[in-house]
Design an enzyme around this catalytic site. Structure first.
Site, PDB file in Angstrom:
ATOM      1  N   LYS A 138      -2.824  11.985   2.753  1.00 36.03           N
ATOM      2  CA  LYS A 138      -1.735  13.317   1.943  1.00 36.03           C
ATOM      3  C   LYS A 138      -2.992  13.792   0.782  1.00 36.03           C
ATOM      4  O   LYS A 138      -3.777  13.324  -0.353  1.00 36.03           O
ATOM      5  CB  LYS A 138      -1.186  12.037   1.684  1.00 36.03           C
ATOM      6  N   GLY A 167     -12.007   2.903   3.482  1.00 32.12           N
ATOM      7  CA  GLY A 167     -11.920   1.997   4.235  1.00 32.12           C
ATOM      8  C   GLY A 167     -12.369   2.870   6.172  1.00 32.12           C
ATOM      9  O   GLY A 167     -12.676   1.963   6.643  1.00 32.12           O
TER      10      GLY A 167
END
Length: 388
Positions: free
Chosen positions: A188, A346
């Site tokens: 996003k 991550g």
């Protein structure tokens, strides 16, 4: 005001509440990635070797104030081979501790007061301790009781990992060796507006890929098929492109995409140019021309910042190809000594591990959201709390 380093005080015989980020994935009782745990070992060893009585406080997941067995930190205590305390507010064990001892408390988020930064909870948590040490950079963008609240009651310091994160990220943001190229992927645009604007203000070039790249291509009028993108972010994408021009930062978007006919990791991968995406195509990775272009960009670069994968790297081949190739190329040039590479996030770190190149990067941050907010220039509550 600068923060204080725990190495600057005498911790012998002191009870130290050490906040770490052990928010790792555990499947069937097995830890899948020990990176965040291992990253705090230097601080733990320093404290125990200095005669401190160390009590580690950490969290896992989002239990929302309720005890959940699958989010227990017990597997981490077993991995570290240290005693485990089943309630983070239990203080009965403190009187039995000796200099150099270390224990791990149960998930601090089993109490609702943690994420709410409840003052009474923070006070209870801090009782019985002499010193507080924050070594949890990855969660220092949260105003939690064990991150911010306890600093009201205890003399507070930064651990080795927190200091290391601040120094390494600050260096690449404030004193980078140019040319600097930023690779930014992920899903996003809306979650990375500030980061993108900051990066285009300091980088010579920025490469935007993944679903974010799809949104940028859509904003430029290119077809995106039946794919993930943010239509509402079109104007923002165009603003970022214009802002980059104002800052003499060259923007590189996907030249082509790896697509399938259904959103399934077993579907056939087809490569299409960005201007030739069909209405029924599902974009799931950046394409072969884009991969080659990205590698070429690394030829004359001195510094690289990377956050966010460029496709569905968690699916492996063939849908993680753009991310995997970038990871391998960065490792190659970093090992040659041609570039300094700073990586955070991550999914991005998981990509490094999947390719076996984690140790080849110059610096890998433990932070995801904290990494992005620090890059953006935001003040992290956990760091500000140490500046008292």
């Amino acid at each position: 005001m600068p923060i204080q380093n725990v190495r600057d005080i005498n911790v012998k015989s002191k009870y130290v509440l050490l906040r770490t980020d052990f928010n790792v994935k555990v499947i069937d009782g097995k830890i899948t990635d020990t990176f965040r745990i291992d990253a705090s070992i230097p601080t733990i060893k320093y404290l125990t070797n200095s005669g401190a009585r160390v009590v580690i406080c950490s969290h896992m997941g989002r239990p929302k104030g309720k005890s959940e067995s699958d989010l227990s930190l017990r597997p981490i205590a077993e991995y570290m081979n240290i005693p485990f305390v089943e309630d983070c507010l239990n203080k009965d064990f403190l009187s039995d501790m000796h200099d150099g001892d270390v224990v791990l408390l149960e998930n601090v988020r089993f109490y609702i007061g943690e994420e709410e930064n409840d003052d009474s909870f923070a006070k209870k948590l801090s009782e019985g301790f002499d010193v507080y040490v924050n070594d949890a950079f990855a969660v220092s963008h949260r105003s939690a009781a064990s991150i911010v609240g306890v600093t009201k009651y205890l003399q507070s310091f930064a651990g080795d990992l927190l200091i290391k994160e601040i120094e390494n990220i600050s260096k690449v943001m404030e004193r980078p060796t140019h040319p600097l190229v930023a690779f930014v992927g992920g899903g996003k645009v809306s979650t990375k507006i500030g980061v993108l604007k900051k990066l285009v203000s300091i980088a010579d070039k920025i490469v935007i890929g993944g679903a974010m790249g799809t949104t940028f291509n859509f904003a430029l009028g290119l077809p995106v098929g039946d794919s993930l993108y943010e239509e509402s972010m079109s104007d923002v994408a165009l603003d970022i492109i214009n802002f980059a021009k104002q800052n003499n930062c060259e923007v590189f978007l996907p030249l082509d995409k790896g697509v399938g006919k259904v959103f399934d990791k077993n579907t056939e991968r087809i490569n299409r140019d960005a201007n030739d995406i069909h209405d029924d195509d599902v974009i799931m990775d950046d394409g072969e021309k884009t991969i080659a272009r990205n590698k070429e960009l690394l030829q004359d670069v001195k510094t690289v910042i990377w956050n966010g994968t460029f496709g569905l790297a968690e699916w492996g081949e063939p849908w993680g190809r753009a991310s995997f190739e970038l990871a391998r190329d960065l490792a190659h040039f970093t090992k040659m000594g041609k570039i300094e590479t700073v990586v955070g996030g991550g999914d991005t770190v998981a990509t490094l591990n999947a390719c076996g190149v984690f140790n080849d990067m110059t610096y890998v941050s433990t932070g995801g959201g904290a990494f992005l907010e620090f890059i953006e220039g935001k003040e992290l509550p956990g760091i500000v709390a140490l500046e008292k």
